[in-house]
Scaffold this active site. Structure first.
Site, PDB file in Angstrom:
ATOM      1  N   ASP A  11       1.133  -1.540  -0.031  1.00 23.33           N
ATOM      2  CA  ASP A  11      -0.125   0.249   0.179  1.00 23.33           C
ATOM      3  C   ASP A  11       1.001   1.108   0.117  1.00 23.33           C
ATOM      4  O   ASP A  11       1.879   1.074   0.684  1.00 23.33           O
ATOM      5  CB  ASP A  11      -0.653  -0.110   1.266  1.00 23.33           C
ATOM      6  CG  ASP A  11      -0.299   0.053   2.817  1.00 23.33           C
ATOM      7  OD1 ASP A  11       1.031  -0.180   2.686  1.00 23.33           O
ATOM      8  OD2 ASP A  11      -0.885  -0.680   3.237  1.00 23.33           O
ATOM      9  N   GLY A  28      -0.328   5.733   2.264  1.00 22.68           N
ATOM     10  CA  GLY A  28      -1.131   7.040   2.921  1.00 22.68           C
ATOM     11  C   GLY A  28      -2.447   7.145   3.435  1.00 22.68           C
ATOM     12  O   GLY A  28      -2.861   7.934   4.783  1.00 22.68           O
ATOM     13  N   PHE A  29      -2.443   5.418   4.821  1.00 20.18           N
ATOM     14  CA  PHE A  29      -3.401   5.551   5.512  1.00 20.18           C
ATOM     15  C   PHE A  29      -2.943   5.980   6.322  1.00 20.18           C
ATOM     16  O   PHE A  29      -3.244   6.371   7.670  1.00 20.18           O
ATOM     17  CB  PHE A  29      -4.172   3.725   5.264  1.00 20.18           C
ATOM     18  CG  PHE A  29      -5.058   3.734   6.142  1.00 20.18           C
ATOM     19  CD1 PHE A  29      -5.869   3.846   6.565  1.00 20.18           C
ATOM     20  CD2 PHE A  29      -4.312   3.043   7.129  1.00 20.18           C
ATOM     21  CE1 PHE A  29      -6.971   4.032   7.918  1.00 20.18           C
ATOM     22  CE2 PHE A  29      -5.115   2.774   8.379  1.00 20.18           C
ATOM     23  CZ  PHE A  29      -5.965   3.167   8.318  1.00 20.18           C
ATOM     24  N   GLN A  80     -11.553   7.398  -3.330  1.00 20.22           N
ATOM     25  CA  GLN A  80     -12.042   8.372  -2.038  1.00 20.22           C
ATOM     26  C   GLN A  80     -13.297   8.668  -2.762  1.00 20.22           C
ATOM     27  O   GLN A  80     -14.159   8.462  -3.382  1.00 20.22           O
ATOM     28  CB  GLN A  80     -11.057   8.790  -1.468  1.00 20.22           C
ATOM     29  CG  GLN A  80      -9.534   8.359  -1.337  1.00 20.22           C
ATOM     30  CD  GLN A  80     -10.255   7.769   0.179  1.00 20.22           C
ATOM     31  OE1 GLN A  80     -10.608   7.596   0.756  1.00 20.22           O
ATOM     32  NE2 GLN A  80      -8.959   6.889   0.165  1.00 20.22           N
ATOM     33  N   ASP A 106      -7.821  -7.374   2.108  1.00 16.38           N
ATOM     34  CA  ASP A 106      -6.940  -8.277   3.354  1.00 16.38           C
ATOM     35  C   ASP A 106      -7.741  -7.052   4.824  1.00 16.38           C
ATOM     36  O   ASP A 106      -8.481  -6.035   4.453  1.00 16.38           O
ATOM     37  CB  ASP A 106      -5.585  -6.701   2.063  1.00 16.38           C
ATOM     38  CG  ASP A 106      -5.873  -5.320   3.079  1.00 16.38           C
ATOM     39  OD1 ASP A 106      -5.864  -4.743   4.225  1.00 16.38           O
ATOM     40  OD2 ASP A 106      -6.277  -4.800   2.421  1.00 16.38           O
ATOM     41  N   CYS A 140     -12.796 -28.295   9.996  1.00 19.60           N
ATOM     42  CA  CYS A 140     -11.056 -27.478   9.795  1.00 19.60           C
ATOM     43  C   CYS A 140      -9.642 -28.527   9.160  1.00 19.60           C
ATOM     44  O   CYS A 140     -10.129 -29.023  10.351  1.00 19.60           O
ATOM     45  CB  CYS A 140     -11.413 -25.830  10.789  1.00 19.60           C
ATOM     46  SG  CYS A 140      -9.616 -25.268   9.727  1.00 19.60           S
ATOM     47  N   CYS A 147      -7.005 -27.172   9.429  1.00 21.76           N
ATOM     48  CA  CYS A 147      -4.802 -26.671   9.357  1.00 21.76           C
ATOM     49  C   CYS A 147      -4.769 -27.405  10.810  1.00 21.76           C
ATOM     50  O   CYS A 147      -5.536 -28.018  11.058  1.00 21.76           O
ATOM     51  CB  CYS A 147      -5.831 -25.137   9.549  1.00 21.76           C
ATOM     52  SG  CYS A 147      -6.383 -24.941  11.401  1.00 21.76           S
ATOM     53  N   CYS A 207      -6.283 -27.285  14.151  1.00 18.51           N
ATOM     54  CA  CYS A 207      -7.190 -27.823  13.800  1.00 18.51           C
ATOM     55  C   CYS A 207      -7.144 -29.849  13.971  1.00 18.51           C
ATOM     56  O   CYS A 207      -7.909 -30.473  14.802  1.00 18.51           O
ATOM     57  CB  CYS A 207      -8.669 -27.625  13.466  1.00 18.51           C
ATOM     58  SG  CYS A 207      -9.143 -26.016  14.093  1.00 18.51           S
ATOM     59  N   HIS A 223      -4.571 -21.109  12.376  1.00 19.00           N
ATOM     60  CA  HIS A 223      -5.938 -21.400  12.344  1.00 19.00           C
ATOM     61  C   HIS A 223      -6.555 -20.267  11.725  1.00 19.00           C
ATOM     62  O   HIS A 223      -7.972 -20.599  11.025  1.00 19.00           O
ATOM     63  CB  HIS A 223      -7.144 -21.918  13.272  1.00 19.00           C
ATOM     64  CG  HIS A 223      -8.022 -21.474  13.302  1.00 19.00           C
ATOM     65  ND1 HIS A 223      -8.914 -23.140  12.608  1.00 19.00           N
ATOM     66  CD2 HIS A 223      -9.156 -20.869  13.963  1.00 19.00           C
ATOM     67  CE1 HIS A 223      -9.776 -22.418  12.734  1.00 19.00           C
ATOM     68  NE2 HIS A 223     -10.057 -21.408  13.652  1.00 19.00           N
TER      69      HIS A 223
END
Length: 363
Positions: free
Chosen positions: A89, A92-93, A184, A261, A299, A301, A304, A330
Protein backbone atom coordinates in the site's frame (compact mmCIF):
# COMPACT_ATOMS: atom_id res chain seq x y z
CA UNK A 1 -0.33 -8.08 -15.45
CA UNK A 2 -3.07 -10.10 -17.06
CA UNK A 3 -6.52 -10.24 -15.44
CA UNK A 4 -9.35 -12.37 -16.73
CA UNK A 5 -12.84 -12.90 -15.36
CA UNK A 6 -13.53 -16.63 -15.61
CA UNK A 7 -17.08 -16.98 -14.34
CA UNK A 8 -19.89 -14.82 -12.99
CA UNK A 9 -22.80 -15.64 -10.72
CA UNK A 10 -24.88 -12.48 -10.44
CA UNK A 11 -22.31 -9.79 -9.68
CA UNK A 12 -19.98 -12.23 -7.91
CA UNK A 13 -17.13 -13.40 -10.09
CA UNK A 14 -14.06 -15.61 -10.20
CA UNK A 15 -10.92 -14.67 -12.07
CA UNK A 16 -7.22 -15.13 -12.64
CA UNK A 17 -4.71 -12.36 -11.97
CA UNK A 18 -1.37 -13.27 -13.54
CA UNK A 19 1.69 -11.47 -12.21
CA UNK A 20 5.40 -12.06 -12.76
CA UNK A 21 5.79 -14.04 -9.54
CA UNK A 22 2.59 -16.03 -9.65
CA UNK A 23 -1.06 -16.25 -10.63
CA UNK A 24 -3.80 -15.42 -8.14
CA UNK A 25 -7.24 -17.00 -8.05
CA UNK A 26 -9.85 -14.37 -7.28
CA UNK A 27 -11.67 -13.54 -5.09
CA UNK A 28 -8.47 -13.53 -3.04
CA UNK A 29 -7.60 -12.60 0.53
CA UNK A 30 -4.18 -11.09 1.27
CA UNK A 31 -2.68 -11.66 4.74
CA UNK A 32 -1.20 -8.43 6.09
CA UNK A 33 2.55 -8.33 6.72
CA UNK A 34 2.75 -4.69 7.77
CA UNK A 35 6.49 -4.57 8.50
CA UNK A 36 7.56 -7.34 6.15
CA UNK A 37 6.23 -10.12 8.37
CA UNK A 38 2.76 -11.55 8.87
CA UNK A 39 2.63 -11.57 12.65
CA UNK A 40 3.36 -14.89 14.41
CA UNK A 41 3.64 -16.98 11.24
CA UNK A 42 6.58 -17.85 8.98
CA UNK A 43 6.65 -17.68 5.16
CA UNK A 44 6.54 -21.47 4.77
CA UNK A 45 3.54 -21.62 7.10
CA UNK A 46 1.84 -18.98 4.97
CA UNK A 47 2.23 -21.32 2.02
CA UNK A 48 0.83 -24.18 4.11
CA UNK A 49 -2.35 -22.25 4.93
CA UNK A 50 -2.82 -21.36 1.26
CA UNK A 51 -1.62 -17.75 0.91
CA UNK A 52 -1.02 -16.69 -2.70
CA UNK A 53 -0.07 -13.06 -2.04
CA UNK A 54 0.69 -10.90 1.00
CA UNK A 55 0.45 -7.19 1.71
CA UNK A 56 3.32 -5.10 3.09
CA UNK A 57 3.33 -1.47 4.12
CA UNK A 58 5.20 1.33 2.38
CA UNK A 59 5.08 3.72 5.34
CA UNK A 60 6.46 1.21 7.83
CA UNK A 61 9.16 -0.21 5.53
CA UNK A 62 10.26 3.35 4.70
CA UNK A 63 10.67 4.26 8.36
CA UNK A 64 12.26 0.97 9.37
CA UNK A 65 14.53 -0.51 8.02
CA UNK A 66 14.37 1.93 5.08
CA UNK A 67 13.87 1.14 1.41
CA UNK A 68 17.62 1.45 0.77
CA UNK A 69 18.31 -1.46 3.11
CA UNK A 70 15.63 -3.55 1.40
CA UNK A 71 16.97 -2.67 -2.04
CA UNK A 72 20.50 -3.67 -0.98
CA UNK A 73 19.13 -7.06 0.02
CA UNK A 74 17.76 -7.57 -3.49
CA UNK A 75 14.26 -6.28 -2.90
CA UNK A 76 11.42 -7.07 -0.55
CA UNK A 77 10.91 -10.64 -1.80
CA UNK A 78 14.47 -11.67 -0.99
CA UNK A 79 14.57 -9.60 2.19
CA UNK A 80 11.60 -11.47 3.70
CA UNK A 81 12.11 -14.76 1.80
CA UNK A 82 8.76 -14.71 0.02
CA UNK A 83 8.87 -15.58 -3.68
CA UNK A 84 5.19 -15.06 -4.45
CA UNK A 85 3.42 -11.76 -5.24
CA UNK A 86 3.49 -8.84 -2.81
CA UNK A 87 1.20 -5.81 -2.79
CA UNK A 88 2.44 -2.67 -1.05
CA UNK A 89 0.00 0.00 0.00
CA UNK A 90 1.09 3.57 -0.62
CA UNK A 91 1.41 4.78 2.97
CA UNK A 92 -1.51 7.20 2.74
CA UNK A 93 -3.63 5.38 5.32
CA UNK A 94 -0.77 5.08 7.81
CA UNK A 95 0.05 8.78 7.51
CA UNK A 96 -3.62 9.41 8.31
CA UNK A 97 -3.94 6.91 11.16
CA UNK A 98 -0.53 7.13 12.87
CA UNK A 99 0.52 10.75 12.39
CA UNK A 100 -2.03 13.14 13.92
CA UNK A 101 0.36 16.10 13.41
CA UNK A 102 0.52 15.59 9.64
CA UNK A 103 0.38 18.61 7.32
CA UNK A 104 -1.08 18.08 3.87
CA UNK A 105 0.01 20.19 0.89
CA UNK A 106 -0.36 19.96 -2.86
CA UNK A 107 2.97 18.10 -3.07
CA UNK A 108 2.35 15.54 -0.32
CA UNK A 109 2.30 15.09 3.44
CA UNK A 110 4.75 16.25 6.09
CA UNK A 111 4.43 14.10 9.19
CA UNK A 112 6.13 12.94 12.36
CA UNK A 113 7.29 9.35 12.72
CA UNK A 114 5.23 7.40 15.23
CA UNK A 115 8.50 5.66 16.21
CA UNK A 116 10.75 8.56 17.25
CA UNK A 117 8.95 11.78 16.31
CA UNK A 118 11.36 12.62 13.48
CA UNK A 119 10.03 14.72 10.59
CA UNK A 120 9.36 13.13 7.20
CA UNK A 121 7.72 13.90 3.87
CA UNK A 122 5.97 11.55 1.45
CA UNK A 123 4.14 12.60 -1.68
CA UNK A 124 3.06 10.69 -4.78
CA UNK A 125 6.55 10.76 -6.34
CA UNK A 126 8.20 9.67 -3.10
CA UNK A 127 5.68 6.87 -2.58
CA UNK A 128 6.37 5.53 -6.07
CA UNK A 129 10.14 5.75 -5.46
CA UNK A 130 9.86 3.84 -2.19
CA UNK A 131 7.66 1.13 -3.70
CA UNK A 132 10.00 0.87 -6.68
CA UNK A 133 12.95 0.28 -4.34
CA UNK A 134 10.94 -2.34 -2.44
CA UNK A 135 10.23 -4.12 -5.72
CA UNK A 136 6.65 -5.14 -4.96
CA UNK A 137 4.44 -6.60 -7.68
CA UNK A 138 1.35 -4.45 -7.12
CA UNK A 139 1.79 -0.85 -5.96
CA UNK A 140 -0.87 1.53 -4.78
CA UNK A 141 -1.27 5.17 -5.78
CA UNK A 142 -0.65 7.65 -2.98
CA UNK A 143 -3.92 9.03 -1.63
CA UNK A 144 -5.39 10.97 1.23
CA UNK A 145 -7.54 8.70 3.35
CA UNK A 146 -10.47 10.98 4.15
CA UNK A 147 -11.25 10.87 7.89
CA UNK A 148 -14.67 9.96 9.20
CA UNK A 149 -16.60 12.09 9.80
CA UNK A 150 -15.69 14.80 7.29
CA UNK A 151 -17.74 17.58 5.75
CA UNK A 152 -18.84 17.43 2.14
CA UNK A 153 -16.54 20.32 1.18
CA UNK A 154 -13.50 18.77 2.84
CA UNK A 155 -14.23 15.38 1.26
CA UNK A 156 -14.52 16.96 -2.20
CA UNK A 157 -11.19 18.78 -1.84
CA UNK A 158 -9.59 15.61 -0.51
CA UNK A 159 -10.70 13.41 -3.39
CA UNK A 160 -9.63 16.02 -5.95
CA UNK A 161 -6.18 16.04 -4.36
CA UNK A 162 -6.13 12.22 -4.45
CA UNK A 163 -7.00 12.39 -8.15
CA UNK A 164 -4.15 14.79 -8.89
CA UNK A 165 -1.76 12.61 -6.90
CA UNK A 166 -2.97 9.53 -8.80
CA UNK A 167 -2.05 11.18 -12.09
CA UNK A 168 1.46 11.86 -10.77
CA UNK A 169 1.79 8.26 -9.59
CA UNK A 170 0.76 7.04 -13.04
CA UNK A 171 3.57 9.07 -14.60
CA UNK A 172 6.16 7.78 -12.11
CA UNK A 173 5.47 4.05 -11.92
CA UNK A 174 7.81 1.72 -13.77
CA UNK A 175 6.97 -1.65 -15.28
CA UNK A 176 6.78 -4.47 -14.43
CA UNK A 177 5.08 -3.05 -11.35
CA UNK A 178 1.29 -2.99 -11.55
CA UNK A 179 -0.38 0.23 -10.32
CA UNK A 180 -3.81 0.41 -8.70
CA UNK A 181 -5.71 3.65 -8.15
CA UNK A 182 -7.67 4.28 -4.93
CA UNK A 183 -11.22 5.65 -5.04
CA UNK A 184 -12.06 8.04 -2.21
CA UNK A 185 -15.12 10.19 -1.50
CA UNK A 186 -16.01 9.42 2.08
CA UNK A 187 -19.65 8.56 2.74
CA UNK A 188 -20.99 10.72 -0.11
CA UNK A 189 -22.20 8.66 -3.06
CA UNK A 190 -21.89 11.41 -5.66
CA UNK A 191 -18.28 12.05 -4.61
CA UNK A 192 -17.46 8.35 -4.70
CA UNK A 193 -18.86 8.17 -8.23
CA UNK A 194 -16.94 11.31 -9.22
CA UNK A 195 -13.69 9.84 -7.91
CA UNK A 196 -14.28 6.57 -9.74
CA UNK A 197 -15.10 8.36 -13.00
CA UNK A 198 -11.97 10.51 -12.87
CA UNK A 199 -9.70 7.57 -12.10
CA UNK A 200 -11.27 5.33 -14.75
CA UNK A 201 -10.40 7.94 -17.36
CA UNK A 202 -6.71 7.47 -16.48
CA UNK A 203 -6.79 3.72 -17.22
CA UNK A 204 -4.99 2.20 -14.23
CA UNK A 205 -4.12 -1.50 -14.04
CA UNK A 206 -6.59 -2.02 -11.20
CA UNK A 207 -8.94 -0.09 -8.93
CA UNK A 208 -9.30 -0.06 -5.16
CA UNK A 209 -11.90 1.44 -2.88
CA UNK A 210 -10.29 3.08 0.15
CA UNK A 211 -11.54 5.12 3.06
CA UNK A 212 -13.98 2.48 4.30
CA UNK A 213 -13.84 0.73 7.66
CA UNK A 214 -12.38 3.93 9.17
CA UNK A 215 -15.06 4.45 11.80
CA UNK A 216 -18.25 4.81 9.81
CA UNK A 217 -21.27 2.66 10.83
CA UNK A 218 -21.23 -0.78 9.24
CA UNK A 219 -24.48 -0.17 7.39
CA UNK A 220 -22.88 2.81 5.62
CA UNK A 221 -19.83 0.72 4.74
CA UNK A 222 -22.09 -1.96 3.25
CA UNK A 223 -24.00 0.68 1.31
CA UNK A 224 -20.74 1.92 -0.24
CA UNK A 225 -19.71 -1.66 -1.01
CA UNK A 226 -23.07 -2.28 -2.65
CA UNK A 227 -22.86 0.46 -5.25
CA UNK A 228 -19.11 0.91 -5.81
CA UNK A 229 -18.09 -2.38 -7.45
CA UNK A 230 -20.36 -1.82 -10.44
CA UNK A 231 -18.78 1.61 -10.96
CA UNK A 232 -15.32 0.12 -11.46
CA UNK A 233 -14.16 -1.39 -14.78
CA UNK A 234 -15.33 -4.96 -15.22
CA UNK A 235 -12.11 -5.99 -16.96
CA UNK A 236 -9.82 -4.80 -14.13
CA UNK A 237 -9.26 -6.18 -10.61
CA UNK A 238 -11.45 -4.55 -7.95
CA UNK A 239 -9.86 -4.27 -4.52
CA UNK A 240 -11.72 -3.40 -1.31
CA UNK A 241 -9.07 -2.15 1.10
CA UNK A 242 -8.97 -3.08 4.79
CA UNK A 243 -12.19 -5.12 4.89
CA UNK A 244 -12.93 -7.09 6.93
CA UNK A 245 -14.87 -9.66 8.89
CA UNK A 246 -16.08 -12.73 6.94
CA UNK A 247 -19.61 -11.35 6.65
CA UNK A 248 -18.20 -8.14 5.12
CA UNK A 249 -16.15 -10.08 2.58
CA UNK A 250 -19.18 -12.13 1.55
CA UNK A 251 -21.16 -8.93 0.99
CA UNK A 252 -18.33 -7.46 -1.06
CA UNK A 253 -17.93 -10.58 -3.19
CA UNK A 254 -21.66 -10.49 -3.86
CA UNK A 255 -21.26 -6.90 -5.06
CA UNK A 256 -18.40 -7.82 -7.42
CA UNK A 257 -15.10 -7.19 -5.58
CA UNK A 258 -12.09 -9.42 -6.21
CA UNK A 259 -9.37 -8.61 -3.65
CA UNK A 260 -9.32 -8.12 0.11
CA UNK A 261 -6.92 -7.56 2.98
CA UNK A 262 -7.42 -7.12 6.70
CA UNK A 263 -5.55 -7.55 9.99
CA UNK A 264 -8.60 -9.13 11.64
CA UNK A 265 -7.55 -12.81 11.38
CA UNK A 266 -4.08 -12.20 12.84
CA UNK A 267 -5.04 -9.51 15.35
CA UNK A 268 -7.96 -11.45 16.80
CA UNK A 269 -5.79 -14.58 16.97
CA UNK A 270 -3.28 -12.79 19.19
CA UNK A 271 -6.09 -11.78 21.53
CA UNK A 272 -7.64 -15.25 21.73
CA UNK A 273 -10.60 -14.84 19.37
CA UNK A 274 -10.81 -17.74 16.94
CA UNK A 275 -13.11 -17.97 13.96
CA UNK A 276 -14.92 -21.23 13.27
CA UNK A 277 -17.64 -22.39 10.90
CA UNK A 278 -20.07 -22.05 13.81
CA UNK A 279 -19.03 -18.59 14.93
CA UNK A 280 -16.35 -16.95 17.02
CA UNK A 281 -14.76 -18.60 20.04
CA UNK A 282 -13.05 -16.75 22.89
CA UNK A 283 -10.51 -19.47 23.65
CA UNK A 284 -9.64 -18.08 27.08
CA UNK A 285 -13.13 -18.81 28.42
CA UNK A 286 -13.11 -21.28 31.31
CA UNK A 287 -15.61 -23.57 29.59
CA UNK A 288 -12.85 -24.70 27.22
CA UNK A 289 -10.49 -25.78 30.00
CA UNK A 290 -11.54 -29.43 29.76
CA UNK A 291 -12.90 -29.41 26.21
CA UNK A 292 -10.82 -32.08 24.47
CA UNK A 293 -12.38 -31.65 21.04
CA UNK A 294 -10.78 -29.92 18.03
CA UNK A 295 -11.23 -26.19 17.76
CA UNK A 296 -13.29 -26.67 14.59
CA UNK A 297 -14.10 -30.21 13.46
CA UNK A 298 -14.77 -28.92 9.93
CA UNK A 299 -11.32 -27.32 9.60
CA UNK A 300 -8.25 -28.92 8.01
CA UNK A 301 -5.59 -26.60 9.41
CA UNK A 302 -2.55 -27.81 11.36
CA UNK A 303 -3.99 -26.47 14.61
CA UNK A 304 -7.33 -28.23 14.33
CA UNK A 305 -5.82 -31.51 13.15
CA UNK A 306 -3.35 -31.71 16.03
CA UNK A 307 -4.60 -29.83 19.10
CA UNK A 308 -7.71 -29.43 21.25
CA UNK A 309 -9.61 -26.48 22.63
CA UNK A 310 -8.36 -27.48 26.07
CA UNK A 311 -4.72 -27.18 25.00
CA UNK A 312 -5.30 -23.87 23.21
CA UNK A 313 -7.07 -22.59 26.34
CA UNK A 314 -4.06 -23.65 28.42
CA UNK A 315 -1.59 -21.92 26.08
CA UNK A 316 -3.63 -18.73 26.16
CA UNK A 317 -3.93 -18.74 29.95
CA UNK A 318 -0.20 -19.44 30.31
CA UNK A 319 0.77 -16.68 27.87
CA UNK A 320 2.70 -19.11 25.69
CA UNK A 321 3.88 -17.83 22.31
CA UNK A 322 2.91 -21.16 20.74
CA UNK A 323 -0.72 -20.36 21.48
CA UNK A 324 -0.55 -17.16 19.42
CA UNK A 325 1.12 -19.04 16.57
CA UNK A 326 -1.44 -21.86 16.53
CA UNK A 327 -4.30 -19.36 16.74
CA UNK A 328 -2.86 -17.38 13.82
CA UNK A 329 -2.39 -20.47 11.68
CA UNK A 330 -6.03 -21.38 12.26
CA UNK A 331 -7.54 -17.94 11.63
CA UNK A 332 -5.58 -17.40 8.41
CA UNK A 333 -6.44 -20.89 7.18
CA UNK A 334 -10.08 -20.16 8.00
CA UNK A 335 -10.06 -17.01 5.85
CA UNK A 336 -8.18 -18.56 2.94
CA UNK A 337 -10.34 -21.68 3.01
CA UNK A 338 -13.44 -19.46 2.99
CA UNK A 339 -12.13 -17.83 -0.20
CA UNK A 340 -11.74 -21.28 -1.80
CA UNK A 341 -15.32 -22.13 -0.89
CA UNK A 342 -16.51 -18.79 -2.25
CA UNK A 343 -14.76 -19.40 -5.57
CA UNK A 344 -16.24 -22.90 -5.83
CA UNK A 345 -19.74 -21.61 -5.09
CA UNK A 346 -19.47 -18.92 -7.77
CA UNK A 347 -18.19 -21.42 -10.34
CA UNK A 348 -21.15 -23.67 -9.56
CA UNK A 349 -23.69 -20.80 -9.74
CA UNK A 350 -24.75 -21.21 -6.13
CA UNK A 351 -23.10 -18.26 -4.42
CA UNK A 352 -26.33 -16.75 -3.10
CA UNK A 353 -27.40 -19.96 -1.35
CA UNK A 354 -23.84 -20.59 -0.14
CA UNK A 355 -23.69 -17.13 1.42
CA UNK A 356 -27.03 -17.59 3.16
CA UNK A 357 -26.17 -21.08 4.47
CA UNK A 358 -22.68 -20.09 5.58
CA UNK A 359 -23.86 -17.03 7.48
CA UNK A 360 -26.68 -19.02 9.09
CA UNK A 361 -24.17 -21.51 10.51
CA UNK A 362 -21.59 -18.84 11.41
CA UNK A 363 -23.93 -16.46 13.21
Amino acid sequence: MDFRVLHTDGNARTGRLALARGTLSTPVFMPVGTMGAVKAISPHELLDVGAEIILCNTYHMYLRPGQETVAEAGGLHKFINWDRPILTDSGGFQVYSLSPLRKISEDGVTFRSHIDGSAHFIGPRESMEIQRALGSDIVMAFDECTPYPSTYDYTLKSLELTTRWAEICLKNVEKPQTLFAIVQGGVFKDLRLQSARQLKDMNFDGYAVGGVSVGEPKEIMHEIIGYMAAELPSDKPRYLMGVGFPEDILAAVEAGFDMFDCVIPTRTARHGTLLTTHGRIIIGNSRFRRDHTPLDSDCGCYTCLNFTRSYLNHLYKAGEILGIRLNTIHNLYFYLDLMKKIRAAIEQDRFSSFKMDWLSAYQ
